[in-house]
Design a protein around this motif. Structure first.
Motif, short mmCIF file in Angstrom:
data_model
loop_
_atom_site.label_atom_id
_atom_site.label_comp_id
_atom_site.label_asym_id
_atom_site.label_seq_id
_atom_site.Cartn_x
_atom_site.Cartn_y
_atom_site.Cartn_z
N SER A 138 10.19 -118.13 60.95
CA SER A 138 11.49 -118.71 61.40
C SER A 138 12.19 -117.58 62.48
N MET A 139 11.96 -116.14 61.91
CA MET A 139 12.80 -115.26 62.40
C MET A 139 12.04 -114.90 63.81
N VAL A 140 10.78 -115.15 64.20
CA VAL A 140 10.18 -115.02 65.31
C VAL A 140 10.65 -116.11 66.23
N TYR A 141 10.70 -117.14 65.61
CA TYR A 141 11.05 -118.27 66.52
C TYR A 141 12.72 -118.31 66.85
N LEU A 142 13.53 -117.53 66.06
CA LEU A 142 14.69 -117.25 66.20
C LEU A 142 15.00 -116.48 67.53
N GLY A 143 14.00 -115.31 67.36
CA GLY A 143 14.23 -114.34 68.29
C GLY A 143 13.92 -114.73 69.75
N SER A 144 12.55 -115.41 69.84
CA SER A 144 12.30 -116.19 70.73
C SER A 144 13.29 -117.08 71.67
N THR A 145 14.04 -117.82 70.67
CA THR A 145 15.04 -118.85 71.37
C THR A 145 16.20 -117.91 71.75
N GLN A 146 16.51 -116.69 71.11
CA GLN A 146 17.66 -115.92 71.71
C GLN A 146 17.44 -115.51 73.07
N THR A 147 15.83 -115.04 73.25
CA THR A 147 15.54 -114.82 74.58
C THR A 147 15.78 -115.94 75.78
N LEU A 148 15.61 -117.17 75.22
CA LEU A 148 15.68 -118.09 76.12
C LEU A 148 17.33 -118.33 76.28
N MET A 149 18.03 -117.95 75.43
CA MET A 149 19.33 -118.16 75.69
C MET A 149 19.81 -117.00 76.76
N GLY A 150 19.04 -115.91 76.67
CA GLY A 150 19.14 -114.74 77.93
C GLY A 150 18.81 -115.24 79.21
N ARG A 151 17.68 -116.18 79.02
CA ARG A 151 17.13 -116.62 80.23
C ARG A 151 18.11 -117.59 80.97
N ASP A 152 18.81 -118.43 80.27
CA ASP A 152 19.63 -119.42 80.77
C ASP A 152 21.34 -119.09 80.90
N ALA A 153 21.52 -117.85 80.70
CA ALA A 153 22.80 -117.47 80.75
C ALA A 153 23.17 -117.14 81.92
N PHE A 154 24.27 -117.25 82.45
CA PHE A 154 24.87 -117.12 83.84
C PHE A 154 25.15 -115.74 84.29
N MET A 155 25.75 -115.03 83.23
CA MET A 155 26.31 -113.71 83.47
C MET A 155 25.24 -112.51 83.24
N PRO A 156 24.86 -111.57 84.05
CA PRO A 156 23.93 -110.62 83.77
C PRO A 156 24.01 -109.89 82.36
N TRP A 157 25.17 -109.66 81.91
CA TRP A 157 25.74 -108.87 80.63
C TRP A 157 24.96 -109.77 79.40
N ASN A 158 25.35 -111.17 79.74
CA ASN A 158 24.77 -112.11 78.61
C ASN A 158 23.34 -112.16 78.59
N LYS A 159 22.78 -112.35 79.68
CA LYS A 159 21.20 -112.31 79.82
C LYS A 159 20.53 -111.02 79.12
N MET A 160 21.46 -109.67 79.23
CA MET A 160 20.73 -108.71 78.73
C MET A 160 21.12 -108.68 77.20
N LYS A 161 22.29 -109.24 76.67
CA LYS A 161 22.80 -109.25 75.44
C LYS A 161 21.83 -110.21 74.58
N TYR A 162 21.82 -111.29 75.07
CA TYR A 162 20.88 -112.20 74.29
C TYR A 162 19.47 -111.98 74.28
N THR A 163 18.99 -111.35 75.22
CA THR A 163 17.40 -111.05 75.37
C THR A 163 17.20 -109.89 74.28
N GLU A 164 18.09 -108.74 74.36
CA GLU A 164 17.81 -107.51 73.58
C GLU A 164 18.07 -108.22 72.26
N GLN A 165 19.07 -109.03 71.61
CA GLN A 165 19.02 -109.55 70.28
C GLN A 165 17.70 -110.33 70.00
#
Length: 218
Positions: free
Chosen positions: A69-96
């Motif tokens: 579940s943690m791996v899937y949650l983390g991968s989903t957070q990187t998808l949030m980074g993929r889809d984020a509009f602002m560059p800082w959000n892309k970085m934040k979500y992906t790093e999380q």
């Protein structure tokens, strides 16, 4: 109470306790429905990303954290980074997401296969490593996780547990591993994995897709 009767009660108690632990693990792992929604999100359905994130977050909050579940949650957070509009959000979500995946991998234990939950036709340890590897190797170079993901593939596809699974369940992992090997410029490894796919089912759609990928890269 005689010794024989006491032994039977002890054995029964251990059996019930073991079943309770196994039941907890089954509940804790993400359902096939959530994984199916994740697959759609990973393929580009942005509307599914937040839904999967909320479901996994709630499940972990109520049931406790487990590796898959943690791996899937983390991968989903990187998808949030993929889809984020602002560059800082892309970085934040992906790093999380990368940090969450690492926590998930750290929760993997050495349980035998018959003690593991199966999802998508695979033991949780195999699936968790495959999702982590595919996530790491799909990110831009600036996140510095490609080599880690590729190393996971190199170890996983040589593992006896992985090779004991059905080709129907593992064929997609070969595809992503081959994509990673081509990105790494490791054409020899790509061809070795293709040969293994051909030996298992030369006419399988995933095998044919792998052949096409390597031919395009030639």
């Amino acid at each position: 109470m005689n010794i024989k009767h006491a032994f039977k009660l002890t054995a029964l108690t251990l059996l019930i306790s073991g079943q309770a632990v196994m039941a907890t693990n089954v509940i804790a792992a993400p359902s096939e429905a959530v994984i199916s929604q994740y697959n759609l999100a990973a393929e580009g359905d942005e509307g599914k990303v937040d839904v999967v994130y909320e479901q996994l977050s709630q499940q972990i909050k109520s049931e406790g954290a487990d590796a898959l579940s943690m791996v899937y949650l983390g991968s989903t957070q990187t998808l949030m980074g993929r889809d984020a509009f602002m560059p800082w959000n892309k970085m934040k979500y992906t790093e999380q997401g990368l940090a969450t995946i690492s926590k998930g991998l750290s929760l993997l234990d050495a349980n035998s296969i018959d003690q593991q939950v199966y999802r998508q036709g695979l033991p949780e340890s195999v699936l968790a490593k495959a999702i982590a590897a595919s996530t790491f190797t799909s990110l831009p170079d600036m996140f510095n996780h490609f080599e880690r993901g590729y190393d996971i593939y190199l170890d996983l596809l040589e593992d006896e547990t992985f090779n004991a699974q059905s080709y129907e369940a593992t064929s997609w992992i070969y595809i992503y591993a081959i994509k990673a090997s081509l990105r790494a410029g490791d054409v020899n490894q790509a061809n070795l994995w293709l040969a293994e796919m051909q030996s298992q089912n030369a006419h399988h759609p995933m095998t044919l897709q792998a052949e096409a990928l390597i031919n395009q890269a030639a």
